[in-house]
Motif scaffolding. Sequence first.
Motif: not given
Lengths: 112, 517
Positions: B145-146, B237-243, B247-249, B345-348
Motif C-alpha cells: 500500500l505504501l 504514502a497516498s492520503a487514504p493509505v496514510a489515513a 491505526i497501524m501505530t 491526513f485525508l483533509l491535507v
Amino acid sequence: MEVLFASAVGVLVAAGVYLLLRARTFPVVLGLALISYAVNFYIFAMGRLRVGLEPIISEEATAYVDPIPQALVLTAIVIGFAMTAFVLVLALRANFDLGNDHVDGRPPEGER
Amino acid sequence: MNHWIVAPVVVPALFGVAIVLGTRGRLRSQRQLGLLATTALLAIAILLMVEARSGAVQVYALGAWPAPFGIVLVLDRLSAMMVLMTALVAFCSQLYAVSGPDARGANYHALFQFQLMGLCGAFLTGDVFNLFVFFEVLLIASYGLLLHGGGRDRVRAGLHYVVFNLVGSALFLIGVATIYGVTGTLNMADLAVKVAQVPEAEVSLLMSGALVLLVVFAIKAALLPVCFWLPLTYGSASAPVAALFAIMTKVGVYAIVRVYTMIFGGEAGPVANLAQPWLLPLALLTLVVGAIGALAGRRLRGLASYLVIASVGTMLIAVALGGEESLGAAFYYMAQSTFVLAALFLLVDLIASQRGATGDRLEPTGAVRQPVLLGGLFLLTAVAIAGLPPLSGFIGKVLVLRSALATPSAPWVYAAILGTSLLVLVAVSRAGSMVFWKVDEEGEKAAAISPAHGARVAAVVLLLALAVAMTAFAGPVVTFTNAIAAQVLHPADYVATVLAAKAAPATPADTHDAGGR
C-alpha cells in the motif's frame, strides 16, 4: 555443541549487522538474510539442543524433542523467504528509480 | 463456539482473494467488492462489540485445538474496540480511495483487504507467535500500500520502512523464542500464569526476552528513539493509505498494553510491571519530540506525521501510569486521536489538491477553491488535535491529566502534556493561517481547479463526526473505556476462560456445529 551453536548464531548476527550498516541495498539484503538465519537457529535452540531424537511422542519413545520450535522455525523461514524476495525486488526498483544503490537514495558527499 | 469471532480475519481474506482473482483488473468491480467487504467488516465489528460489551470473554479455538496447545482467537472488550476502530477508519479511508487515488496502480483494494485481515488478526489473537504472523501479514500488505502509485519518494521511503521492519521482525522472533524457551508456552493467557512461576535463575532471561519484545512494539508504535521511520513513511504514502496507517501505530500500542499489562502486569510476580519504568520517560520524550517536529514541519503531511508521534506519546504516558483510570483515558484518547488524525491526513490531501503545484508545502500561494469548507474542517480538526475545548482531544487530555494527579510523576506529565499542547496549537494555527489566510494574489488561479469530490469530503466529515460523537457521548464512552481497562488490568477472567477450553476438547456436537455452519 552449545558453544559451537551459540558462536554460530553470534557470528551470523555480527556479520548481518555489519552488512546492514553498509547502507547499500545489496549488502543490506544479505545482512537481513544472515540475521534471519541466525534467528532461525536461535528459535531452534530454544527447544533445547538434543541429538538423534524425534519430535514425536509414541509408545516406544523414551525421550523426544520439543516439536513447537521446529514448527515456529518453519513459519519463520517461509515468512523470511517471502520478505527477502520482496526487499530484493524493492532494492532493484530503488536502484532503477533513484540511479544508485544507497539506502537513502543518494550517496553521501565524497562517495560515489 | 461463536464463529463470528474469526469473521474479521476470514472475510477480508476471502474478499481479498476474490478481488485478485474475480475482477480481472476491472477497477469498477474491485471498488464494489472492496466497499462491500469493508461494509461487511464494519457490520461484523459492531456485532462483536455488542457481544463483548457485557464483559464476557469469548474464545475461538482455531481447528478446535484446545488452548494452550492450539492457537486461539480471543474476543474481549479491548479487542472488540480495536476491531471496531479499524473497521470505521477503513470504511472512511476506502470511501476516500474509491474516488480516484486507488486508480494510480493495480490491486489497491486487494492489498487493502489483506491489510485489514492482518490488523483484525493482530487485535484478536490470543497467541504471541500468531501475533507475529499477523504482524507480518499487515506489514507486507502495508509495504504494498505504501508503494502503491510508485514514484521516487515512495520507493525511497519504502526501502527504509521495509528494512527497518524486517529488523524489527527478527527482534520479535528473538524475543518470542526466548520467552518460549523459558516458559514453554506461547499462549497469552497461559503466559500470564507461567511468568509468575518462573524460577529465580531464569528471571533475567525472561526479562531480556520481554524487553526485546518491547523494542519491537516500540518500533511499531513509533516510540522514541525508534520513531523516525514514521514521518518519511506517512508523509510519502497516498492520503487514504496514510489515513489507514493512523491505526497501524495503534497496533504497537495495543501490543504493549496486551503484553505489559496483561502478561507482565501487576500479578506477574518477579517480572511484575516490567515495562513501566521504561515506558514513562520514553513516552514523555516522544510527546515532546512529536510536538517539536510538528512545529518544525514545512509541509502539512510532515506536520500530520509528527502529530501521530505526539499522539502516541500521550497514549503511552497514560498506559505507563498504570491504574484503571489512566488506562481508560489511554483508550479514549487512542480512539479519538485515530479518527482525528485519519481525518487530518485525508483533509491535507484535499487541501493540497486545490493548491496547484505548491501542494501541501507551507508557503503562500493562491487561495484554495473552497476556503470555507476546507477551512472549517481544518479548524475542527486542529481544535481536536491541539486539545482545545470543546472537542474530544480536550476531554482525552483532561482524562489523562486527571488520572496522573495522584501519581508521583504528575509534575512531569503535566509539564509535558500542557507544554506540548501549546506547541501543537502554535503549529496547527501557523499551518492554518498560512494555508487559508496568507493568500498570494499572484498565485495560481483557483478557478481552474475543480471542487473537492463529494465522497472525499464525506469521508473527512464522517471521521470528524465520530470525534464529535465521542465528545457528545463522552460519559458513556469513558464508562466503557474504563470497563476495558478494568478487564485488561484484572486478567483472571480472561485467563480462566481461555484455559478452560483445555478442559473441554472438541466434542462431536461441536464438530457437527462447525460443519453445519
